[in-house]
Design a protein around this motif. Structure first.
Motif, PDB file in Angstrom:
ATOM      1  N   THR A 128       9.878 -11.660 -86.150  1.00 22.94           N
ATOM      2  CA  THR A 128       8.697 -11.787 -85.302  1.00 22.94           C
ATOM      3  C   THR A 128       8.704 -13.147 -84.622  1.00 22.94           C
ATOM      4  OG1 THR A 128       7.438 -10.361 -86.767  1.00 22.94           O
ATOM      5  CG2 THR A 128       6.183 -11.720 -85.248  1.00 22.94           C
ATOM      6  N   VAL A 129       8.523 -13.126 -83.306  1.00 19.86           N
ATOM      7  CA  VAL A 129       8.499 -14.354 -82.522  1.00 19.86           C
ATOM      8  C   VAL A 129       7.160 -14.414 -81.792  1.00 19.86           C
ATOM      9  CG1 VAL A 129       9.632 -15.688 -80.707  1.00 19.86           C
ATOM     10  CG2 VAL A 129      10.985 -14.206 -82.183  1.00 19.86           C
ATOM     11  N   ARG A 130       6.532 -15.577 -81.863  1.00 16.16           N
ATOM     12  CA  ARG A 130       5.282 -15.809 -81.138  1.00 16.16           C
ATOM     13  C   ARG A 130       5.532 -16.952 -80.165  1.00 16.16           C
ATOM     14  NH1 ARG A 130       1.280 -13.264 -84.293  1.00 16.16           N
ATOM     15  NH2 ARG A 130       1.953 -12.965 -86.438  1.00 16.16           N
ATOM     16  N   PHE A 131       5.032 -16.795 -78.936  1.00 16.79           N
ATOM     17  CA  PHE A 131       5.169 -17.845 -77.936  1.00 16.79           C
ATOM     18  C   PHE A 131       4.055 -17.699 -76.911  1.00 16.79           C
ATOM     19  CE2 PHE A 131       7.866 -14.295 -76.783  1.00 16.79           C
ATOM     20  CZ  PHE A 131       7.616 -14.089 -75.434  1.00 16.79           C
ATOM     21  N   ASP A 138       1.356 -19.626 -66.396  1.00 11.07           N
ATOM     22  CA  ASP A 138       1.646 -19.747 -64.971  1.00 11.07           C
ATOM     23  C   ASP A 138       1.166 -21.111 -64.484  1.00 11.07           C
ATOM     24  OD1 ASP A 138      -1.086 -19.424 -64.930  1.00 11.07           O
ATOM     25  OD2 ASP A 138      -1.086 -17.655 -63.666  1.00 11.07           O
ATOM     26  N   THR A 139       1.003 -22.035 -65.387  1.00 10.24           N
ATOM     27  CA  THR A 139       0.524 -23.407 -65.239  1.00 10.24           C
ATOM     28  C   THR A 139      -0.987 -23.482 -65.030  1.00 10.24           C
ATOM     29  OG1 THR A 139       0.911 -23.638 -62.859  1.00 10.24           O
ATOM     30  CG2 THR A 139       2.757 -24.187 -64.317  1.00 10.24           C
ATOM     31  N   ALA A 140      -1.643 -22.364 -64.841  1.00 14.54           N
ATOM     32  CA  ALA A 140      -3.105 -22.358 -64.725  1.00 14.54           C
ATOM     33  C   ALA A 140      -3.733 -21.743 -65.974  1.00 14.54           C
ATOM     34  CB  ALA A 140      -3.532 -21.582 -63.485  1.00 14.54           C
ATOM     35  N   GLN A 141      -3.171 -20.657 -66.481  1.00 15.45           N
ATOM     36  CA  GLN A 141      -3.671 -19.958 -67.672  1.00 15.45           C
ATOM     37  C   GLN A 141      -2.499 -19.703 -68.619  1.00 15.45           C
ATOM     38  OE1 GLN A 141      -6.822 -19.215 -68.382  1.00 15.45           O
ATOM     39  NE2 GLN A 141      -7.615 -19.937 -66.428  1.00 15.45           N
ATOM     40  N   THR A 142      -2.833 -19.463 -69.876  1.00 11.74           N
ATOM     41  CA  THR A 142      -1.814 -19.222 -70.896  1.00 11.74           C
ATOM     42  C   THR A 142      -2.203 -17.992 -71.715  1.00 11.74           C
ATOM     43  OG1 THR A 142      -1.380 -21.579 -71.033  1.00 11.74           O
ATOM     44  CG2 THR A 142      -0.606 -20.244 -72.853  1.00 11.74           C
ATOM     45  N   ILE A 143      -1.214 -17.136 -72.012  1.00 12.32           N
ATOM     46  CA  ILE A 143      -1.424 -15.931 -72.807  1.00 12.32           C
ATOM     47  C   ILE A 143      -0.494 -15.985 -74.023  1.00 12.32           C
ATOM     48  CG2 ILE A 143      -1.174 -13.405 -72.852  1.00 12.32           C
ATOM     49  CD1 ILE A 143      -3.411 -14.191 -71.078  1.00 12.32           C
ATOM     50  N   PRO A 144      -1.027 -15.767 -75.241  1.00 14.25           N
ATOM     51  CA  PRO A 144      -0.153 -15.689 -76.415  1.00 14.25           C
ATOM     52  C   PRO A 144       0.585 -14.347 -76.438  1.00 14.25           C
ATOM     53  CG  PRO A 144      -2.452 -15.425 -77.064  1.00 14.25           C
ATOM     54  CD  PRO A 144      -2.441 -15.705 -75.593  1.00 14.25           C
ATOM     55  N   VAL A 145       1.854 -14.406 -76.802  1.00 14.10           N
ATOM     56  CA  VAL A 145       2.707 -13.213 -76.834  1.00 14.10           C
ATOM     57  C   VAL A 145       3.307 -13.083 -78.221  1.00 14.10           C
ATOM     58  CG1 VAL A 145       4.747 -12.093 -75.849  1.00 14.10           C
ATOM     59  CG2 VAL A 145       3.255 -13.442 -74.383  1.00 14.10           C
ATOM     60  N   ARG A 146       3.363 -11.853 -78.726  1.00 15.02           N
ATOM     61  CA  ARG A 146       4.032 -11.563 -79.991  1.00 15.02           C
ATOM     62  C   ARG A 146       5.102 -10.520 -79.723  1.00 15.02           C
ATOM     63  NH1 ARG A 146       1.047  -8.599 -84.607  1.00 15.02           N
ATOM     64  NH2 ARG A 146       2.695  -7.086 -84.516  1.00 15.02           N
ATOM     65  N   TYR A 147       6.280 -10.788 -80.220  1.00 17.78           N
ATOM     66  CA  TYR A 147       7.423  -9.889 -80.013  1.00 17.78           C
ATOM     67  C   TYR A 147       8.167  -9.744 -81.321  1.00 17.78           C
ATOM     68  CZ  TYR A 147      11.937  -8.187 -78.346  1.00 17.78           C
ATOM     69  OH  TYR A 147      13.077  -7.458 -78.157  1.00 17.78           O
ATOM     70  N   GLN A 148       8.541  -8.520 -81.644  1.00 21.70           N
ATOM     71  CA  GLN A 148       9.328  -8.278 -82.847  1.00 21.70           C
ATOM     72  C   GLN A 148      10.678  -7.735 -82.411  1.00 21.70           C
ATOM     73  OE1 GLN A 148       7.252  -6.319 -85.918  1.00 21.70           O
ATOM     74  NE2 GLN A 148       8.924  -6.487 -87.357  1.00 21.70           N
ATOM     75  N   VAL A 185       9.816 -12.488 -68.444  1.00 23.49           N
ATOM     76  CA  VAL A 185       8.985 -11.318 -68.144  1.00 23.49           C
ATOM     77  C   VAL A 185       8.955 -10.477 -69.413  1.00 23.49           C
ATOM     78  CG1 VAL A 185       8.725  -9.232 -66.760  1.00 23.49           C
ATOM     79  CG2 VAL A 185       9.564 -11.318 -65.689  1.00 23.49           C
ATOM     80  N   ALA A 186       7.747 -10.202 -69.896  1.00 21.53           N
ATOM     81  CA  ALA A 186       7.576  -9.410 -71.113  1.00 21.53           C
ATOM     82  C   ALA A 186       6.870  -8.105 -70.757  1.00 21.53           C
ATOM     83  CB  ALA A 186       6.765 -10.184 -72.140  1.00 21.53           C
ATOM     84  N   GLN A 187       7.329  -7.022 -71.334  1.00 22.52           N
ATOM     85  CA  GLN A 187       6.736  -5.700 -71.079  1.00 22.52           C
ATOM     86  C   GLN A 187       6.026  -5.243 -72.338  1.00 22.52           C
ATOM     87  OE1 GLN A 187       9.344  -2.843 -69.189  1.00 22.52           O
ATOM     88  NE2 GLN A 187       8.615  -1.279 -70.596  1.00 22.52           N
ATOM     89  N   GLY A 188       4.757  -4.871 -72.210  1.00 25.89           N
ATOM     90  CA  GLY A 188       3.993  -4.429 -73.363  1.00 25.89           C
ATOM     91  C   GLY A 188       2.538  -4.212 -73.018  1.00 25.89           C
ATOM     92  N   GLN A 189       1.664  -4.410 -74.017  1.00 30.09           N
ATOM     93  CA  GLN A 189       0.230  -4.183 -73.841  1.00 30.09           C
ATOM     94  C   GLN A 189      -0.556  -5.357 -74.399  1.00 30.09           C
ATOM     95  OE1 GLN A 189      -0.736  -0.523 -75.830  1.00 30.09           O
ATOM     96  NE2 GLN A 189       0.010   0.738 -74.152  1.00 30.09           N
ATOM     97  N   ILE A 190      -1.724  -5.563 -73.818  1.00 25.85           N
ATOM     98  CA  ILE A 190      -2.615  -6.611 -74.311  1.00 25.85           C
ATOM     99  C   ILE A 190      -3.501  -6.028 -75.399  1.00 25.85           C
ATOM    100  CG2 ILE A 190      -4.464  -6.245 -72.624  1.00 25.85           C
ATOM    101  CD1 ILE A 190      -3.322  -9.695 -73.419  1.00 25.85           C
ATOM    102  N   GLY A 191      -3.624  -6.742 -76.505  1.00 22.42           N
ATOM    103  CA  GLY A 191      -4.454  -6.279 -77.605  1.00 22.42           C
ATOM    104  C   GLY A 191      -5.904  -6.684 -77.419  1.00 22.42           C
ATOM    105  N   PHE A 198       1.244  -7.885 -76.888  1.00 22.72           N
ATOM    106  CA  PHE A 198       2.259  -7.345 -77.790  1.00 22.72           C
ATOM    107  C   PHE A 198       3.417  -6.818 -76.952  1.00 22.72           C
ATOM    108  CE2 PHE A 198      -1.682  -7.200 -80.130  1.00 22.72           C
ATOM    109  CZ  PHE A 198      -1.311  -7.760 -81.335  1.00 22.72           C
ATOM    110  N   ALA A 199       4.506  -7.564 -76.919  1.00 17.33           N
ATOM    111  CA  ALA A 199       5.651  -7.233 -76.084  1.00 17.33           C
ATOM    112  C   ALA A 199       6.570  -6.256 -76.795  1.00 17.33           C
ATOM    113  CB  ALA A 199       6.413  -8.499 -75.718  1.00 17.33           C
ATOM    114  N   ARG A 200       7.027  -5.254 -76.077  1.00 16.08           N
ATOM    115  CA  ARG A 200       8.030  -4.324 -76.588  1.00 16.08           C
ATOM    116  C   ARG A 200       9.420  -4.719 -76.102  1.00 16.08           C
ATOM    117  NH1 ARG A 200       5.002   0.149 -74.386  1.00 16.08           N
ATOM    118  NH2 ARG A 200       3.184   0.350 -75.677  1.00 16.08           N
TER     119      ARG A 200
END
Length: 154
Positions: free
Chosen positions: A70-73, A77-87, A101-107, A113-115
């Motif tokens: 599991t990786v979290r990062f 975009d220098t204005a806003q930040t979103i936490p991402v979790r990828y397994q 570029v991460a493909q997935g859904q926002i929880g 949650f990136a797939r």
């Protein structure tokens, strides 16, 4: 049934079949269509909830945390930040401060949650959507605009 009624029935059958086929194709296209959103757009609630989409930007420096597979990062975009979790296993080119570029859904908790995670393939290239999102954020420094926003080498 007369010949005229038979022709009318055949024509109506063909029109109905074409209509059903068109509806099925459009439904398949709509369900497989995937849009790209920047962290600013996700924070502004422009991204679809419960649907898969692509999130792009830069991996924030110092944000990568690994716990087994599991990786979290953080993607910014220098204005806003979103936490991402990828397994899974990240691409070799995945690095802090680089485009992703991460493909997935926002929880519901705001974590993406990136797939699938895609890293940029060339040091002078960033996906056009990500580059445009960074430009719109209005906070791209000269180094980024000089190196990351170039066209790919051929």
């Amino acid at each position: 049934m007369t010949v005229r009624h038979k022709r009318l029935a055949i024509i109506l059958s063909i029109v109905a079949a074409v209509g059903v086929a068109t509806a099925l194709v459009l439904n398949a296209l709509r369900s497989n269509l995937m849009f790209f959103y920047s962290p600013s757009q996700v924070m502004a609630k422009e991204a679809p909830v419960g649907r898969t989409f692509r999130l792009g930007g830069l991996v924030q420096a110092g944000s990568v945390q690994r716990d087994g597979m599991t990786v979290r990062f953080l993607v910014t975009d220098t204005a806003q930040t979103i936490p991402v979790r990828y397994q899974g296993i990240l691409p070799d080119l995945f690095k802090e401060g680089k485009g992703v570029v991460a493909q997935g859904q926002i929880g519901e908790d705001g974590v993406f949650f990136a797939r699938e995670v895609l890293a940029k393939h060339d040091e002078n290239y960033m996906p056009p959507e990500a580059a445009e999102a960074l430009k719109r954020a209005g906070k791209v420094n000269e180094k980024l605009s000089g190196t990351l926003l170039k066209e790919p080498r051929k």
